[in-house]
Design a protein around this motif. Structure first.
Motif, PDB file in Angstrom:
ATOM      1  N   MET A   1       9.189  41.700 -60.540  1.00  0.00           N
ATOM      2  CA  MET A   1       8.791  42.165 -59.386  1.00  0.00           C
ATOM      3  C   MET A   1       7.344  41.819 -59.147  1.00  0.00           C
ATOM      4  SD  MET A   1       9.587  43.443 -56.304  1.00  0.00           S
ATOM      5  CE  MET A   1      11.234  44.308 -56.618  1.00  0.00           C
ATOM      6  N   GLN A   2       6.520  42.005 -59.827  1.00  0.00           N
ATOM      7  CA  GLN A   2       5.128  42.063 -59.785  1.00  0.00           C
ATOM      8  C   GLN A   2       4.840  40.341 -59.481  1.00  0.00           C
ATOM      9  OE1 GLN A   2       2.524  43.903 -59.424  1.00  0.00           O
ATOM     10  NE2 GLN A   2       1.274  42.144 -58.988  1.00  0.00           N
ATOM     11  N   ALA A   3       5.659  39.512 -60.336  1.00  0.00           N
ATOM     12  CA  ALA A   3       5.317  38.090 -60.197  1.00  0.00           C
ATOM     13  C   ALA A   3       5.904  37.488 -58.672  1.00  0.00           C
ATOM     14  CB  ALA A   3       6.328  37.359 -61.223  1.00  0.00           C
ATOM     15  N   ILE A   4       6.981  38.138 -58.311  1.00  0.00           N
ATOM     16  CA  ILE A   4       7.412  37.816 -57.102  1.00  0.00           C
ATOM     17  C   ILE A   4       6.255  38.301 -55.712  1.00  0.00           C
ATOM     18  CG2 ILE A   4       9.086  38.397 -55.180  1.00  0.00           C
ATOM     19  CD1 ILE A   4      11.062  38.762 -57.355  1.00  0.00           C
ATOM     20  N   GLU A   5       5.854  39.291 -56.006  1.00  0.00           N
ATOM     21  CA  GLU A   5       4.636  39.757 -55.104  1.00  0.00           C
ATOM     22  C   GLU A   5       3.513  38.827 -55.148  1.00  0.00           C
ATOM     23  OE1 GLU A   5       4.742  42.227 -52.934  1.00  0.00           O
ATOM     24  OE2 GLU A   5       6.671  42.757 -53.490  1.00  0.00           O
ATOM     25  N   THR A   6       3.322  38.621 -56.301  1.00  0.00           N
ATOM     26  CA  THR A   6       1.994  37.624 -56.614  1.00  0.00           C
ATOM     27  C   THR A   6       2.287  36.025 -55.966  1.00  0.00           C
ATOM     28  OG1 THR A   6       1.348  38.779 -58.532  1.00  0.00           O
ATOM     29  CG2 THR A   6       0.705  36.502 -58.090  1.00  0.00           C
ATOM     30  N   ALA A   7       3.708  35.833 -56.001  1.00  0.00           N
ATOM     31  CA  ALA A   7       3.868  34.417 -55.627  1.00  0.00           C
ATOM     32  C   ALA A   7       3.888  34.715 -54.072  1.00  0.00           C
ATOM     33  CB  ALA A   7       5.161  34.100 -55.977  1.00  0.00           C
ATOM     34  N   ARG A   8       4.224  35.743 -53.361  1.00  0.00           N
ATOM     35  CA  ARG A   8       4.150  35.811 -52.097  1.00  0.00           C
ATOM     36  C   ARG A   8       2.870  36.073 -51.404  1.00  0.00           C
ATOM     37  NH1 ARG A   8       6.624  41.174 -49.662  1.00  0.00           N
ATOM     38  NH2 ARG A   8       4.612  41.897 -49.922  1.00  0.00           N
ATOM     39  N   SER A   9       1.806  36.530 -52.076  1.00  0.00           N
ATOM     40  CA  SER A   9       0.739  36.738 -51.675  1.00  0.00           C
ATOM     41  C   SER A   9      -0.092  35.397 -51.934  1.00  0.00           C
ATOM     42  CB  SER A   9       0.056  37.910 -52.732  1.00  0.00           C
ATOM     43  OG  SER A   9       0.649  39.086 -52.376  1.00  0.00           O
ATOM     44  N   GLU A  10       0.350  34.600 -52.831  1.00  0.00           N
ATOM     45  CA  GLU A  10      -0.571  33.279 -52.928  1.00  0.00           C
ATOM     46  C   GLU A  10       0.056  32.218 -51.618  1.00  0.00           C
ATOM     47  OE1 GLU A  10       0.851  32.060 -56.891  1.00  0.00           O
ATOM     48  OE2 GLU A  10      -0.960  33.092 -57.859  1.00  0.00           O
ATOM     49  N   GLN A  11       1.417  32.459 -51.183  1.00  0.00           N
ATOM     50  CA  GLN A  11       1.839  31.568 -50.206  1.00  0.00           C
ATOM     51  C   GLN A  11       1.260  32.118 -49.007  1.00  0.00           C
ATOM     52  OE1 GLN A  11       6.150  32.492 -50.448  1.00  0.00           O
ATOM     53  NE2 GLN A  11       6.492  31.179 -52.064  1.00  0.00           N
ATOM     54  N   MET A  12       0.991  33.313 -48.793  1.00  0.00           N
ATOM     55  CA  MET A  12       0.357  33.789 -47.687  1.00  0.00           C
ATOM     56  C   MET A  12      -1.180  33.254 -47.386  1.00  0.00           C
ATOM     57  SD  MET A  12       0.525  35.695 -44.903  1.00  0.00           S
ATOM     58  CE  MET A  12      -0.258  34.592 -43.855  1.00  0.00           C
ATOM     59  N   ALA A  13      -2.000  33.089 -48.766  1.00  0.00           N
ATOM     60  CA  ALA A  13      -3.233  32.716 -48.731  1.00  0.00           C
ATOM     61  C   ALA A  13      -2.976  31.099 -48.517  1.00  0.00           C
ATOM     62  CB  ALA A  13      -3.791  32.834 -49.992  1.00  0.00           C
ATOM     63  N   ASP A  14      -2.123  30.505 -49.000  1.00  0.00           N
ATOM     64  CA  ASP A  14      -1.998  28.939 -48.809  1.00  0.00           C
ATOM     65  C   ASP A  14      -1.678  28.674 -47.349  1.00  0.00           C
ATOM     66  OD1 ASP A  14      -2.222  28.533 -51.620  1.00  0.00           O
ATOM     67  OD2 ASP A  14      -0.013  28.347 -52.020  1.00  0.00           O
ATOM     68  N   LEU A  15      -0.932  29.587 -46.842  1.00  0.00           N
ATOM     69  CA  LEU A  15      -0.694  29.478 -45.459  1.00  0.00           C
ATOM     70  C   LEU A  15      -1.737  29.502 -44.567  1.00  0.00           C
ATOM     71  CD1 LEU A  15       1.639  29.136 -42.891  1.00  0.00           C
ATOM     72  CD2 LEU A  15       1.723  31.747 -43.113  1.00  0.00           C
ATOM     73  N   LEU A  16      -2.538  30.381 -44.551  1.00  0.00           N
ATOM     74  CA  LEU A  16      -3.822  30.298 -43.802  1.00  0.00           C
ATOM     75  C   LEU A  16      -4.626  29.239 -43.966  1.00  0.00           C
ATOM     76  CD1 LEU A  16      -4.548  34.280 -44.274  1.00  0.00           C
ATOM     77  CD2 LEU A  16      -3.529  33.235 -42.328  1.00  0.00           C
ATOM     78  N   VAL A  17      -4.955  28.833 -45.103  1.00  0.00           N
ATOM     79  CA  VAL A  17      -5.900  27.497 -45.511  1.00  0.00           C
ATOM     80  C   VAL A  17      -5.041  26.211 -44.750  1.00  0.00           C
ATOM     81  CG1 VAL A  17      -6.791  26.119 -47.192  1.00  0.00           C
ATOM     82  CG2 VAL A  17      -6.617  28.550 -47.352  1.00  0.00           C
ATOM     83  N   SER A  18      -3.778  26.330 -44.914  1.00  0.00           N
ATOM     84  CA  SER A  18      -3.027  25.276 -44.443  1.00  0.00           C
ATOM     85  C   SER A  18      -3.087  25.271 -42.817  1.00  0.00           C
ATOM     86  CB  SER A  18      -1.571  25.165 -44.948  1.00  0.00           C
ATOM     87  OG  SER A  18      -1.688  24.962 -46.196  1.00  0.00           O
ATOM     88  N   LEU A  19      -2.988  26.511 -42.202  1.00  0.00           N
ATOM     89  CA  LEU A  19      -3.033  26.454 -40.769  1.00  0.00           C
ATOM     90  C   LEU A  19      -4.413  25.926 -40.441  1.00  0.00           C
ATOM     91  CD1 LEU A  19      -1.212  29.881 -39.856  1.00  0.00           C
ATOM     92  CD2 LEU A  19      -0.458  27.603 -39.365  1.00  0.00           C
ATOM     93  N   ALA A  20      -5.367  26.383 -40.884  1.00  0.00           N
ATOM     94  CA  ALA A  20      -6.692  25.864 -40.550  1.00  0.00           C
ATOM     95  C   ALA A  20      -6.894  24.251 -40.629  1.00  0.00           C
ATOM     96  CB  ALA A  20      -7.928  26.656 -41.229  1.00  0.00           C
ATOM     97  N   LEU A  21      -6.336  23.843 -41.587  1.00  0.00           N
ATOM     98  CA  LEU A  21      -6.636  22.392 -41.829  1.00  0.00           C
ATOM     99  C   LEU A  21      -5.715  21.640 -40.880  1.00  0.00           C
ATOM    100  CD1 LEU A  21      -6.476  22.055 -45.620  1.00  0.00           C
ATOM    101  CD2 LEU A  21      -8.627  21.776 -44.133  1.00  0.00           C
ATOM    102  N   ALA A  22      -4.521  22.128 -40.640  1.00  0.00           N
ATOM    103  CA  ALA A  22      -3.447  21.259 -39.751  1.00  0.00           C
ATOM    104  C   ALA A  22      -3.693  21.673 -38.129  1.00  0.00           C
ATOM    105  CB  ALA A  22      -1.955  21.697 -40.245  1.00  0.00           C
ATOM    106  N   ASP A  23      -4.131  22.802 -37.785  1.00  0.00           N
ATOM    107  CA  ASP A  23      -4.229  23.091 -36.584  1.00  0.00           C
ATOM    108  C   ASP A  23      -5.460  23.531 -35.942  1.00  0.00           C
ATOM    109  OD1 ASP A  23      -1.365  22.937 -36.611  1.00  0.00           O
ATOM    110  OD2 ASP A  23      -0.964  25.172 -37.013  1.00  0.00           O
TER     111      ASP A  23
END
Length: 221
Positions: A1-23
């Motif tokens: 479960m902890q690994a899943i939560e960590t992966a989801r949190s990393e995806q959120m951080a990646d999303l925000l950075v990607s949004l800034a770069l793309a949009d």
């Protein structure tokens, strides 16, 4: 479960950075165009950018200040405090440049342009004061990430008027990613952060669209 939560949190951080770069500003053709920073009309174009960026972000309290007051997540408080202090210096630079670059260049549709940017500022104020948990923080994070591209334009304007700006000390991408990963603890908070970030970037792109249209209108005179 902890690994899943960590992966989801990393995806959120990646999303925000990607949004800034793309949009965000970095991907807008006018923000990085030669016409804006070094072309024949660069003096007027940079004055235009400095003035309208000052209208959008030159007032206190701004997006990050509002987010600091609206965000109760303890992990975000330190980041927001540091970002608010750093943006105070950016606000000061905006004010100096708006004065030093001279009056707004004469452009057709001036009244309509002023009204449009004031509407954008109002939209950012509403976004940063949203009661939806995570929305204001997402907007503040997007502003910090997007400001690097905007600062490149401000630095070009500063060089034109012999101002030596200090280095931007907004939290860097790594610090910002860490905060995003830490606070992204529920799906609803993540969605609100993503919404806040996307809406702020939309406003920035709208501003660059407006500035590009103003530059085109001046060349037709």
């Amino acid at each position: 479960m902890q690994a899943i939560e960590t992966a989801r949190s990393e995806q959120m951080a990646d999303l925000l950075v990607s949004l800034a770069l793309a949009d965000g500003s970095a991907s807008h053709r006018y923000c990085s165009s030669e016409a804006l920073t070094s072309g024949r009309e660069a003096v007027r174009n940079l004055a235009d950018a400095a003035h309208y960026l000052c209208v959008l972000h030159g007032r206190f309290p701004g997006v990050i200040d509002h987010a600091l007051n609206r965000t109760s997540h303890p992990a975000a408080q330190g980041w927001l405090s540091a970002a608010a202090e750093a943006f105070a210096a950016e606000r000061s630079l905006l004010t100096r440049l708006a004065v030093a670059t001279g009056p707004l260049p004469s452009t057709p549709g001036q009244a309509e342009c002023e009204a449009a940017v004031l509407q954008q500022r109002h939209a950012l104020e509403m976004l940063a004061q949203s009661d939806r948990a995570g929305c204001a923080l997402g907007a503040a994070i997007a502003l910090a990430l997007d400001w690097r591209a905007i600062r490149a334009v401000l630095d070009a304007a500063a060089r034109r008027v012999s101002i030596e700006p200090q280095a931007c000390v907004l939290p860097d991408e790594e610090e910002t990613r860490t905060v995003a990963m830490t606070v992204a603890d529920t799906p609803s908070f993540e969605r609100a952060m993503s919404f806040g970030a996307q809406q702020l970037l939309n406003q920035h792109r709208g501003l660059w669209d407006l500035l590009e249209a103003r530059e085109a209108a001046r060349t037709r005179l």
